[in-house]
Design a protein around this motif. Structure first.
Motif, PDB file in Angstrom:
ATOM      1  N   GLY A 173       0.803  -1.220   0.000  1.00  0.00           N
ATOM      2  CA  GLY A 173       0.000   0.000   0.000  1.00  0.00           C
ATOM      3  C   GLY A 173       0.829   1.260   0.000  1.00  0.00           C
ATOM      4  N   GLY A 174       2.121   1.153  -0.339  1.00  0.00           N
ATOM      5  CA  GLY A 174       2.977   2.318  -0.411  1.00  0.00           C
ATOM      6  C   GLY A 174       3.550   2.742   0.913  1.00  0.00           C
ATOM      7  N   SER A 175       3.323   1.984   1.982  1.00  0.00           N
ATOM      8  CA  SER A 175       3.829   2.347   3.291  1.00  0.00           C
ATOM      9  C   SER A 175       4.874   1.343   3.758  1.00  0.00           C
ATOM     10  CB  SER A 175       2.677   2.415   4.300  1.00  0.00           C
ATOM     11  OG  SER A 175       2.044   1.153   4.387  1.00  0.00           O
ATOM     12  N   GLU A 176       5.598   1.712   4.798  1.00  0.00           N
ATOM     13  CA  GLU A 176       6.586   0.815   5.371  1.00  0.00           C
ATOM     14  C   GLU A 176       5.899  -0.255   6.211  1.00  0.00           C
ATOM     15  OE1 GLU A 176       9.739   2.424   7.589  1.00  0.00           O
ATOM     16  OE2 GLU A 176      10.371   3.874   6.074  1.00  0.00           O
ATOM     17  N   VAL A 177       6.407  -1.474   6.119  1.00  0.00           N
ATOM     18  CA  VAL A 177       5.957  -2.566   6.976  1.00  0.00           C
ATOM     19  C   VAL A 177       7.189  -3.164   7.620  1.00  0.00           C
ATOM     20  CG1 VAL A 177       4.898  -4.848   7.067  1.00  0.00           C
ATOM     21  CG2 VAL A 177       3.915  -3.072   5.602  1.00  0.00           C
ATOM     22  N   VAL A 178       7.220  -3.188   8.935  1.00  0.00           N
ATOM     23  CA  VAL A 178       8.352  -3.760   9.650  1.00  0.00           C
ATOM     24  C   VAL A 178       8.085  -5.242   9.868  1.00  0.00           C
ATOM     25  CG1 VAL A 178       9.729  -3.714  11.756  1.00  0.00           C
ATOM     26  CG2 VAL A 178       8.838  -1.575  10.802  1.00  0.00           C
ATOM     27  N   PRO A 179       8.929  -6.140   9.344  1.00  0.00           N
ATOM     28  CA  PRO A 179       8.721  -7.574   9.535  1.00  0.00           C
ATOM     29  C   PRO A 179       8.775  -7.950  11.010  1.00  0.00           C
ATOM     30  CG  PRO A 179      10.340  -7.140   7.803  1.00  0.00           C
ATOM     31  CD  PRO A 179      10.099  -5.840   8.500  1.00  0.00           C
ATOM     32  N   LEU A 180       8.053  -9.016  11.346  1.00  0.00           N
ATOM     33  CA  LEU A 180       8.059  -9.508  12.720  1.00  0.00           C
ATOM     34  C   LEU A 180       9.350 -10.245  13.043  1.00  0.00           C
ATOM     35  CD1 LEU A 180       4.393 -10.846  12.911  1.00  0.00           C
ATOM     36  CD2 LEU A 180       5.267  -8.605  13.565  1.00  0.00           C
ATOM     37  N   GLY A 181      10.048 -10.705  12.003  1.00  0.00           N
ATOM     38  CA  GLY A 181      11.303 -11.430  12.200  1.00  0.00           C
ATOM     39  C   GLY A 181      11.598 -12.293  10.987  1.00  0.00           C
ATOM     40  N   THR A 182      12.626 -13.128  11.100  1.00  0.00           N
ATOM     41  CA  THR A 182      12.956 -14.083  10.047  1.00  0.00           C
ATOM     42  C   THR A 182      12.918 -15.490  10.627  1.00  0.00           C
ATOM     43  OG1 THR A 182      15.350 -14.086  10.479  1.00  0.00           O
ATOM     44  CG2 THR A 182      14.488 -12.415   8.941  1.00  0.00           C
ATOM     45  N   ILE A 183      12.592 -16.448   9.770  1.00  0.00           N
ATOM     46  CA  ILE A 183      12.558 -17.843  10.190  1.00  0.00           C
ATOM     47  C   ILE A 183      13.065 -18.717   9.050  1.00  0.00           C
ATOM     48  CG2 ILE A 183      10.150 -18.173   9.476  1.00  0.00           C
ATOM     49  CD1 ILE A 183       9.851 -20.009  11.950  1.00  0.00           C
ATOM     50  N   ASP A 184      13.913 -19.682   9.354  1.00  0.00           N
ATOM     51  CA  ASP A 184      14.448 -20.606   8.366  1.00  0.00           C
ATOM     52  C   ASP A 184      13.578 -21.853   8.325  1.00  0.00           C
ATOM     53  OD1 ASP A 184      16.592 -18.903   7.864  1.00  0.00           O
ATOM     54  OD2 ASP A 184      17.796 -19.794   9.454  1.00  0.00           O
ATOM     55  N   LEU A 185      13.077 -22.197   7.132  1.00  0.00           N
ATOM     56  CA  LEU A 185      12.222 -23.366   6.986  1.00  0.00           C
ATOM     57  C   LEU A 185      12.643 -24.176   5.759  1.00  0.00           C
ATOM     58  CD1 LEU A 185       8.712 -21.814   7.722  1.00  0.00           C
ATOM     59  CD2 LEU A 185       9.992 -23.365   9.191  1.00  0.00           C
ATOM     60  N   PRO A 186      12.607 -25.518   5.852  1.00  0.00           N
ATOM     61  CA  PRO A 186      12.923 -26.345   4.679  1.00  0.00           C
ATOM     62  C   PRO A 186      11.849 -26.171   3.622  1.00  0.00           C
ATOM     63  CG  PRO A 186      12.095 -27.708   6.474  1.00  0.00           C
ATOM     64  CD  PRO A 186      12.272 -26.331   7.039  1.00  0.00           C
ATOM     65  N   THR A 187      12.265 -25.948   2.401  1.00  0.00           N
ATOM     66  CA  THR A 187      11.347 -25.681   1.293  1.00  0.00           C
ATOM     67  C   THR A 187      11.672 -26.608   0.139  1.00  0.00           C
ATOM     68  OG1 THR A 187      11.189 -23.357   1.971  1.00  0.00           O
ATOM     69  CG2 THR A 187      10.492 -23.911  -0.278  1.00  0.00           C
ATOM     70  N   SER A 188      10.644 -27.274  -0.408  1.00  0.00           N
ATOM     71  CA  SER A 188      10.848 -28.273  -1.459  1.00  0.00           C
ATOM     72  C   SER A 188      10.075 -27.909  -2.708  1.00  0.00           C
ATOM     73  CB  SER A 188      10.416 -29.662  -0.969  1.00  0.00           C
ATOM     74  OG  SER A 188      11.115 -30.045   0.184  1.00  0.00           O
ATOM     75  N   LEU A 189      10.682 -28.203  -3.851  1.00  0.00           N
ATOM     76  CA  LEU A 189      10.053 -28.019  -5.157  1.00  0.00           C
ATOM     77  C   LEU A 189      10.255 -29.276  -5.988  1.00  0.00           C
ATOM     78  CD1 LEU A 189      11.084 -24.376  -6.193  1.00  0.00           C
ATOM     79  CD2 LEU A 189       8.806 -25.148  -5.531  1.00  0.00           C
ATOM     80  N   GLY A 190       9.284 -29.570  -6.854  1.00  0.00           N
ATOM     81  CA  GLY A 190       9.418 -30.686  -7.772  1.00  0.00           C
ATOM     82  C   GLY A 190       8.966 -32.003  -7.179  1.00  0.00           C
ATOM     83  N   GLU A 191       9.025 -33.040  -8.011  1.00  0.00           N
ATOM     84  CA  GLU A 191       8.663 -34.387  -7.611  1.00  0.00           C
ATOM     85  C   GLU A 191       9.859 -35.307  -7.808  1.00  0.00           C
ATOM     86  OE1 GLU A 191       5.860 -35.102  -6.244  1.00  0.00           O
ATOM     87  OE2 GLU A 191       4.855 -33.172  -6.576  1.00  0.00           O
ATOM     88  N   ALA A 192       9.970 -36.319  -6.920  1.00  0.00           N
ATOM     89  CA  ALA A 192      11.064 -37.279  -7.019  1.00  0.00           C
ATOM     90  C   ALA A 192      11.014 -37.985  -8.382  1.00  0.00           C
ATOM     91  CB  ALA A 192      10.968 -38.301  -5.888  1.00  0.00           C
ATOM     92  N   PRO A 193      12.169 -38.234  -9.007  1.00  0.00           N
ATOM     93  CA  PRO A 193      13.524 -37.999  -8.485  1.00  0.00           C
ATOM     94  C   PRO A 193      14.053 -36.583  -8.732  1.00  0.00           C
ATOM     95  CG  PRO A 193      13.671 -39.099 -10.582  1.00  0.00           C
ATOM     96  CD  PRO A 193      12.204 -38.975 -10.297  1.00  0.00           C
TER      97      PRO A 193
END
Length: 302
Positions: A192-212
Motif C-alpha cells: 500500500g505504499g507504506s513501510e511494513v516492519v517484519p516480525l522477524g525471520t525464520i528458516d524453513l525447509p522448502t521443497s520443489l518438484g517431484e522425485a527424483p
C-alpha cells in the motif's frame, strides 16, 4: 547436549510440584531441576520435535535408504495450507549494506572468474512446455510448494521482490510461534505504499518438484503481518538458491537437481483468483505493489 549451548532451544519454566515430594534422585538437564530424568522429559521431546519440523537436527533423524537420485527431503506432510482470507539480503544494518556494496564493486574490478562447481543438464523451454497453458495469457506465476512439511498453495513467484516473505497467518497454521524467528530492523516497502516492519525471520525447509527431480533447501523467510492475496512470496533470494529459471510465457519454473531438471507448473486458475482479490483490495484503497526492501535512509516516495 548437541544444542544445549545454542540459541535454538526454548528453555522451559520452572517445574511445579502438583502433589507429594519430588524425586531428588532424578535430575532433568532441560528443566535444571529435580523430579524426573532428562530422558523422560516430555517437554524436551516436544521441543526436539519442534526443531525437527523446522528443519533442524536432521543429522539425528533416522532416514530410510533412498534411491541414488532421490534427495533426502521427502518428510511426511503435516497438512495443506490453502489460503489466507527488501529483506536483509545485503545485511540488516547500514554498515553491513555498505560492506556488501563495496565487495560487489571490488569483485567487479578484479574480474573474478566464475568456476563451475556443478554439472547439470541445460535448462530450456519449448512448445511442449505450453501444454495446458491458455494462449495469450499474462497471468502471474502462482505455484504450490512444500514448506516445513506443509503443502502451501498460493505462492507468488516474484523476481521483483528482494526478499522471500511468509505471512503470519501461514505461520500460525503451521503451529509455529513468531518468537522462534529472529528480529529484523530493515522495513519493507510496497504494501500500500507504506513501510511494513517484519516480525522477524525464520528458516524453513522448502521443497520443489517431484522425485527424483526434487530439491529441498533451507529458505530464510521474512515474517510479515499484513493482508495479502497470497500465502507466500518467493523472491530473488529463494529463486537464486534453487537456481531456478522462470518462464512467464510458458508459466513454468525449472531448476537443476541431482536427478535431472525439476519443474513446477503455474496454476492459472489460482493466479486469477488471487489477482481478483488484489483488485478488490486496490478498490478498497489497499493496493499491493511489488515489494522492495528499503533502508531507513531511503525516502518512502522513491
Amino acid at each position: 547436549m548437541a544444542i544445549e549451548r545454542t540459541d535454538m532451544l526454548r528453555w522451559p519454566k520452572k517445574m511445579k510440584t502438583t502433589s507429594g515430594r519430588r524425586n531428588m534422585e532424578k535430575y532433568c538437564r532441560f528443566h535444571k531441576d529435580h523430579g524426573h530424568d532428562t530422558e523422560d522429559c516430555i517437554q524436551l521431546r516436544d521441543e526436539i520435535e519442534r526443531l525437527i519440523q523446522q528443519g533442524y537436527l536432521q543429522n539425528f533423524v533416522l532416514k530410510e535408504e533412498r534411491g541414488q537420485n532421490q534427495e533426502e527431503d521427502n518428510l511426511p506432510r503435516r497438512g495443506v495450507i490453502h489460503m489466507i482470507a527488501g529483506g536483509p539480503s545485503g545485511g540488516d544494518s547500514q554498515s553491513a549494506r555498505r560492506k556488501h556494496a563495496r565487495n560487489l564493486t571490488h569483485d567487479s574490478k578484479r574480474k573474478l572468474k566464475v568456476m563451475c562447481v556443478q554439472n547439470s543438464s541445460p535448462i530450456t523451454f519449448d512448445g511442449r512446455d505450453l501444454a495446458g497453458v491458455e494462449a495469450g495469457q499474462n497471468d502471474p506465476m502462482v505455484i504450490t510448494m512444500d514448506i516445513g512439511n506443509f503443502a502451501v498453495q498460493k505462492v507468488l513467484v516474484d523476481n521483483g521482490s528482494s526478499t522471500d516473505i511468509l505471512f503470519m497467518h501461514v505461520l500460525r497454521k503451521m503451529e509455529l510461534d513468531v518468537t522462534a524467528s529472529r528480529p529484523v530492523d530493515t522495513p519493507l516497502m510496497g504494501f500500500g505504499g507504506s513501510e511494513v516492519v517484519p516480525l522477524g525471520t525464520i528458516d524453513l525447509p522448502t521443497s520443489l518438484g517431484e522425485a527424483p527431480c526434487r530439491k529441498t533447501i533451507m529458505i530464510k523467510y521474512l515474517v510479515v503481518e499484513a493482508p495479502f492475496a497470497y500465502n507466500v512470496i518467493m523472491g530473488r533470494p529463494g529463486l537464486n538458491q534453487f537456481q531456478a529459471v522462470v518462464s512467464t510465457y510458458h508459466l513454468k519454473m525449472k531448476f537443476p537437481t541431482t536427478g535431472g531438471v525439476g519443474e513446477v507448473r503455474g496454476d492459472q486458475k489460482t493466479a486469477r483468483e488471487c489477482y481478483n482479490v488484489s483488485l478488490k483490495k486496490k478498490k478498497e484503497g489497499r493496493e499491493v505493489r511489488t515489494i522492495k526492501q528499503i533502508t531507513r535512509e531511503e525516502e518512502v516516495g522513491e
